[in-house]
Design an enzyme around this catalytic site. Structure first.
Site, PDB file in Angstrom:
ATOM      1  N   ASP A  20      16.801  -7.276  -8.606  1.00  0.00           N
ATOM      2  CA  ASP A  20      17.787  -7.540  -9.667  1.00  0.00           C
ATOM      3  C   ASP A  20      17.138  -7.467 -11.053  1.00  0.00           C
ATOM      4  OD1 ASP A  20      20.271  -8.129 -10.700  1.00  0.00           O
ATOM      5  OD2 ASP A  20      20.133 -10.287 -10.336  1.00  0.00           O
ATOM      6  N   GLY A  21      17.944  -7.111 -12.052  1.00  0.00           N
ATOM      7  CA  GLY A  21      17.489  -7.170 -13.445  1.00  0.00           C
ATOM      8  C   GLY A  21      17.290  -5.814 -14.115  1.00  0.00           C
ATOM      9  N   ARG A  24      19.284  -5.719 -17.534  1.00  0.00           N
ATOM     10  CA  ARG A  24      18.696  -6.537 -18.597  1.00  0.00           C
ATOM     11  C   ARG A  24      17.372  -5.962 -19.071  1.00  0.00           C
ATOM     12  NH1 ARG A  24      19.178 -11.732 -15.225  1.00  0.00           N
ATOM     13  NH2 ARG A  24      19.836 -10.172 -13.708  1.00  0.00           N
ATOM     14  N   TRP A  25      16.608  -5.403 -18.158  1.00  0.00           N
ATOM     15  CA  TRP A  25      15.334  -4.752 -18.520  1.00  0.00           C
ATOM     16  C   TRP A  25      15.609  -3.651 -19.542  1.00  0.00           C
ATOM     17  CZ3 TRP A  25      13.570   0.267 -18.246  1.00  0.00           C
ATOM     18  CH2 TRP A  25      12.184   0.464 -18.341  1.00  0.00           C
ATOM     19  N   ARG A  33      21.876   0.924 -19.410  1.00  0.00           N
ATOM     20  CA  ARG A  33      21.610   0.316 -18.094  1.00  0.00           C
ATOM     21  C   ARG A  33      21.041   1.355 -17.119  1.00  0.00           C
ATOM     22  NH1 ARG A  33      23.723  -4.397 -16.623  1.00  0.00           N
ATOM     23  NH2 ARG A  33      24.010  -3.675 -14.492  1.00  0.00           N
ATOM     24  N   HIS A  37      17.997   1.451 -14.066  1.00  0.00           N
ATOM     25  CA  HIS A  37      18.083   1.837 -12.652  1.00  0.00           C
ATOM     26  C   HIS A  37      17.050   2.918 -12.322  1.00  0.00           C
ATOM     27  CE1 HIS A  37      21.471  -0.731 -12.246  1.00  0.00           C
ATOM     28  NE2 HIS A  37      22.323   0.041 -12.900  1.00  0.00           N
ATOM     29  N   SER A  65      25.320  -3.763  -3.231  1.00  0.00           N
ATOM     30  CA  SER A  65      26.110  -4.731  -2.462  1.00  0.00           C
ATOM     31  C   SER A  65      27.557  -4.260  -2.344  1.00  0.00           C
ATOM     32  CB  SER A  65      26.071  -6.102  -3.156  1.00  0.00           C
ATOM     33  OG  SER A  65      26.889  -6.087  -4.320  1.00  0.00           O
ATOM     34  N   GLU A  67      29.932  -5.795  -3.331  1.00  0.00           N
ATOM     35  CA  GLU A  67      30.579  -6.172  -4.597  1.00  0.00           C
ATOM     36  C   GLU A  67      30.204  -5.226  -5.742  1.00  0.00           C
ATOM     37  OE1 GLU A  67      29.013  -8.495  -2.584  1.00  0.00           O
ATOM     38  OE2 GLU A  67      30.952  -9.146  -1.792  1.00  0.00           O
ATOM     39  N   TRP A  69      30.609  -2.203  -5.974  1.00  0.00           N
ATOM     40  CA  TRP A  69      31.664  -1.198  -6.229  1.00  0.00           C
ATOM     41  C   TRP A  69      32.546  -1.609  -7.399  1.00  0.00           C
ATOM     42  CZ3 TRP A  69      30.881   3.290  -3.996  1.00  0.00           C
ATOM     43  CH2 TRP A  69      30.324   3.372  -2.714  1.00  0.00           C
ATOM     44  N   LEU A 131       5.626   0.581   9.025  1.00  0.00           N
ATOM     45  CA  LEU A 131       6.613  -0.276   8.352  1.00  0.00           C
ATOM     46  C   LEU A 131       8.043   0.068   8.752  1.00  0.00           C
ATOM     47  CD1 LEU A 131       7.288  -2.302   5.951  1.00  0.00           C
ATOM     48  CD2 LEU A 131       7.424  -0.265   4.511  1.00  0.00           C
ATOM     49  N   ARG A 188      13.798 -12.879  -5.049  1.00  0.00           N
ATOM     50  CA  ARG A 188      14.787 -12.329  -5.988  1.00  0.00           C
ATOM     51  C   ARG A 188      14.153 -12.261  -7.372  1.00  0.00           C
ATOM     52  NH1 ARG A 188      21.226 -12.931  -6.445  1.00  0.00           N
ATOM     53  NH2 ARG A 188      21.498 -11.502  -8.195  1.00  0.00           N
TER      54      ARG A 188
HETATM   55  C1  IPE Z   1      22.646  -8.358  -6.137  1.00  0.00           C
HETATM   56  O1  IPE Z   1      22.556  -8.166  -7.510  1.00  0.00           O
HETATM   57  C2  IPE Z   1      22.788  -7.038  -5.449  1.00  0.00           C
HETATM   58  C3  IPE Z   1      21.635  -6.157  -5.518  1.00  0.00           C
HETATM   59  C4  IPE Z   1      20.468  -6.448  -5.996  1.00  0.00           C
HETATM   60  C5  IPE Z   1      21.828  -4.854  -4.927  1.00  0.00           C
HETATM   61  P1  IPE Z   1      23.831  -8.294  -8.465  1.00  0.00           P
HETATM   62  O2  IPE Z   1      23.339  -8.104  -9.851  1.00  0.00           O
HETATM   63  O3  IPE Z   1      24.899  -7.401  -7.996  1.00  0.00           O
HETATM   64  O4  IPE Z   1      24.284  -9.799  -8.195  1.00  0.00           O
HETATM   65  P2  IPE Z   1      25.104 -10.820  -9.088  1.00  0.00           P
HETATM   66  O5  IPE Z   1      26.367 -10.133  -9.498  1.00  0.00           O
HETATM   67  O6  IPE Z   1      24.240 -11.144 -10.267  1.00  0.00           O
HETATM   68  O7  IPE Z   1      25.304 -12.003  -8.210  1.00  0.00           O
HETATM   69  C1  IPE Z   2      19.993  -4.558  -9.903  1.00  0.00           C
HETATM   70  O1  IPE Z   2      20.031  -4.615 -11.296  1.00  0.00           O
HETATM   71  C2  IPE Z   2      20.466  -3.214  -9.381  1.00  0.00           C
HETATM   72  C3  IPE Z   2      21.726  -3.267  -8.631  1.00  0.00           C
HETATM   73  C4  IPE Z   2      22.457  -4.318  -8.407  1.00  0.00           C
HETATM   74  C5  IPE Z   2      22.198  -2.008  -8.089  1.00  0.00           C
HETATM   75  P1  IPE Z   2      21.358  -4.961 -12.081  1.00  0.00           P
HETATM   76  O2  IPE Z   2      22.093  -3.701 -12.367  1.00  0.00           O
HETATM   77  O3  IPE Z   2      22.152  -5.996 -11.379  1.00  0.00           O
HETATM   78  O4  IPE Z   2      20.768  -5.538 -13.442  1.00  0.00           O
HETATM   79  P2  IPE Z   2      21.274  -6.797 -14.244  1.00  0.00           P
HETATM   80  O5  IPE Z   2      21.352  -7.931 -13.274  1.00  0.00           O
HETATM   81  O6  IPE Z   2      22.607  -6.432 -14.802  1.00  0.00           O
HETATM   82  O7  IPE Z   2      20.240  -7.021 -15.288  1.00  0.00           O
HETATM   83 MG    MG Z   3      22.174  -8.001 -11.425  1.00  0.00          MG
END
Ligand code: IPE
Ligand code: IPE
Ligand code: MG
Length: 246
Positions: A20-21, A24-25, A33, A37, A65, A67, A69, A131, A188
């Site tokens: 995650d992140g 924001r990175w 964004r 990625h 995830s 969600e 989508w 692995l 996480r």
């Molecule tokens: C969780 O991250 C899903 C993945 C890392 C693929 P999200 O950024 O989607 O989660 P929420 O919305 O902050 O809970």
């Molecule tokens: C995780 O980074 C990648 C996926 C969920 C696909 P985010 O896209 O959720 O990045 P933040 O959480 O918005 O920073």
């Molecule tokens: Mg996120």
């Protein structure tokens, strides 16, 4: 090959990472964004190579995830383009590193060409013995658990089994992680302290590590540091520490 056997002894059998992140990175750098990625894919490469190098047995990476989508179509499309690129370019390297890859998640919603690449990757690496790498892709634990419950309900309805024969073990075998041990260690990144529908059943006794590092900044050094945290954890599984037994 594992670099040192002491580290090997305290390695978790299965590490699962909520990557995650990325957004924001990128924002912190004044970038879109999508740039986060793209950078995040490099972290995936580095973490997989590190896992292979240290001799980790199982690694699950939460990539998309159920969600996710809900994100703007332009971001979803960009993520799908990155998955295409990854499966197209990296599967050969996975094969050569003796990695066995698979996808856990719903296979009904992704584009056909992505599904074919996934299936090709899975069959190309099926006989590998190093692995076990699972990408959680269009994955949601609630959906996974409900699908397993539905299978059992159907089997009971058809008279093929008794409700009493449903056990934690048989239930686990209906989950998509069947064949992998439950994750000992869930990491996480990005400072969020939630599970976001990841491996709800399987993480009953996982150790959790929530770190502030954004996923694109998570590489070999951060992964090894996280594994050191795990090595210092005392796991009890509801029992008491051995020295406390009277
Ligand atoms: C969780 O991250 C899903 C993945 C890392 C693929 P999200 O950024 O989607 O989660 P929420 O919305 O902050 O809970
Ligand atoms: C995780 O980074 C990648 C996926 C969920 C696909 P985010 O896209 O959720 O990045 P933040 O959480 O918005 O920073
Ligand atoms: Mg996120």
């Amino acid at each position: 090959m594992p670099s040192n056997s002491a580290a090997q002894a305290s390695l978790p059998r299965h590490v699962a990472i909520i990557m995650d992140g990325n957004g924001r990175w990128a924002r912190k750098r004044g970038l879109p964004r999508s740039a986060g990625h793209v950078a995040g894919v490099e972290s995936v490469r580095e973490v997989v190579r590190t896992a292979v190098h240290i001799g980790l047995a199982n690694l699950t990476l939460y990539a998309f995830s159920t969600e996710n989508w809900k994100r703007p179509l332009i971001e979803v499309n960009h993520l799908m383009a990155l998955f295409r690129g990854y499966f197209r370019k990296d599967v050969r390297e996975l094969r050569d590193m003796n990695v066995r890859m698979r996808i856990i998640g719903n296979r009904a919603r992704a584009a056909n060409d992505i599904l074919s690449m996934i299936e090709e990757g899975e069959s190309l690496t099926a006989d590998n013995t190093g692995l076990n790498l699972a990408f959680a892709f269009d994955y949601g634990a609630q959906e996974e658990i409900v699908a397993a419950a539905r299978k059992f309900a159907e089997a009971v309805k058809q008279g093929k089994m008794e409700p009493d024969s449903i056990t934690v073990e048989s239930f686990s075998q209906q989950l998509q992680t069947d064949g992998m041990p439950d994750p000992d260690f869930v990491i996480r990144t990005s400072g969020e302290r939630r599970i976001s529908n990841f491996l709800l059943f399987q993480s009953a006794y996982s150790e959790f590590l929530f770190i502030e590092t954004m996923w694109p900044d998570f590489g070999r050094a951060e992964f090894l540091a996280a594994l050191e945290h795990f090595a210092g954890r005392e796991r009890r599984f509801g029992s008491v520490a051995t020295e406390a037994v009277a």
